[in-house]
Motif scaffolding. Sequence first.
Motif, PDB file in Angstrom:
ATOM      1  N   PHE A  44       1.428  13.558  25.734  1.00  0.00           N
ATOM      2  CA  PHE A  44       2.644  13.165  26.460  1.00  0.00           C
ATOM      3  C   PHE A  44       3.845  14.065  26.201  1.00  0.00           C
ATOM      4  N   GLY A  87       4.589  17.012  27.088  1.00  0.00           N
ATOM      5  CA  GLY A  87       5.094  17.747  28.247  1.00  0.00           C
ATOM      6  C   GLY A  87       6.154  16.957  28.998  1.00  0.00           C
ATOM      7  N   PHE A  88       6.025  15.643  29.001  1.00  0.00           N
ATOM      8  CA  PHE A  88       7.044  14.801  29.625  1.00  0.00           C
ATOM      9  C   PHE A  88       8.320  14.799  28.793  1.00  0.00           C
ATOM     10  N   TRP A 109      10.557  17.661  29.522  1.00  0.00           N
ATOM     11  CA  TRP A 109      11.415  17.583  30.708  1.00  0.00           C
ATOM     12  C   TRP A 109      12.864  17.408  30.261  1.00  0.00           C
ATOM     13  N   GLN A 166       4.433  21.747  22.548  1.00  0.00           N
ATOM     14  CA  GLN A 166       3.491  20.829  23.190  1.00  0.00           C
ATOM     15  C   GLN A 166       2.280  21.588  23.715  1.00  0.00           C
ATOM     16  N   THR A 185      -0.012  17.182  34.876  1.00  0.00           N
ATOM     17  CA  THR A 185       1.107  16.570  35.595  1.00  0.00           C
ATOM     18  C   THR A 185       2.419  16.858  34.876  1.00  0.00           C
ATOM     19  N   SER A 186       2.416  16.737  33.559  1.00  0.00           N
ATOM     20  CA  SER A 186       3.648  17.004  32.810  1.00  0.00           C
ATOM     21  C   SER A 186       4.053  18.470  32.929  1.00  0.00           C
ATOM     22  N   TRP A 187       3.079  19.384  32.913  1.00  0.00           N
ATOM     23  CA  TRP A 187       3.396  20.806  33.028  1.00  0.00           C
ATOM     24  C   TRP A 187       3.884  21.159  34.430  1.00  0.00           C
TER      25      TRP A 187
END
Length: 134
Positions: free
Chosen positions: A23, A25-26, A29, A38, A105-107
């Motif tokens: 998580f 990567g989120f 943000w 990460q 998705t986070s990336w």
Amino acid sequence: MGYTLLIVAAVSAHYAFLAFGVFGGFVAWRWPRLIWVQAAAALWLLAVVVVGLECPLTWIEDRAREGRGQAPLASGFLDNHVAGIFYPHGFEWLAQIVVVALVLTSWIGFALLQRYNRLRQLDARGDAADHHLV
């Protein structure tokens, strides 16, 4: 008591590292400089799963168990502390797909946010330059 605390610390650190690898990567943000940490964590997790590398935290947990007079666990952290809790045994492949989807998705979201922020900065500079000319 000391070995028990060491086991708890190793398992806790494992959970924290796993959570950050999946998580983080989120989190990047909000704090973009974390993306490289990460990414390294996610790559380590990938290497552990694909290549079968032994995690140093597993080694610490096993030595602490030996210090308590117990046998080391037969397999690694995921098999002993994650499977059966976060996903059913036998569905590792599905859990791995979900993890890959979350990380990607986070990336992708991170890249889009970075692009949006750069465009916004360029637009702000352009507006400032336009106002300066007037």
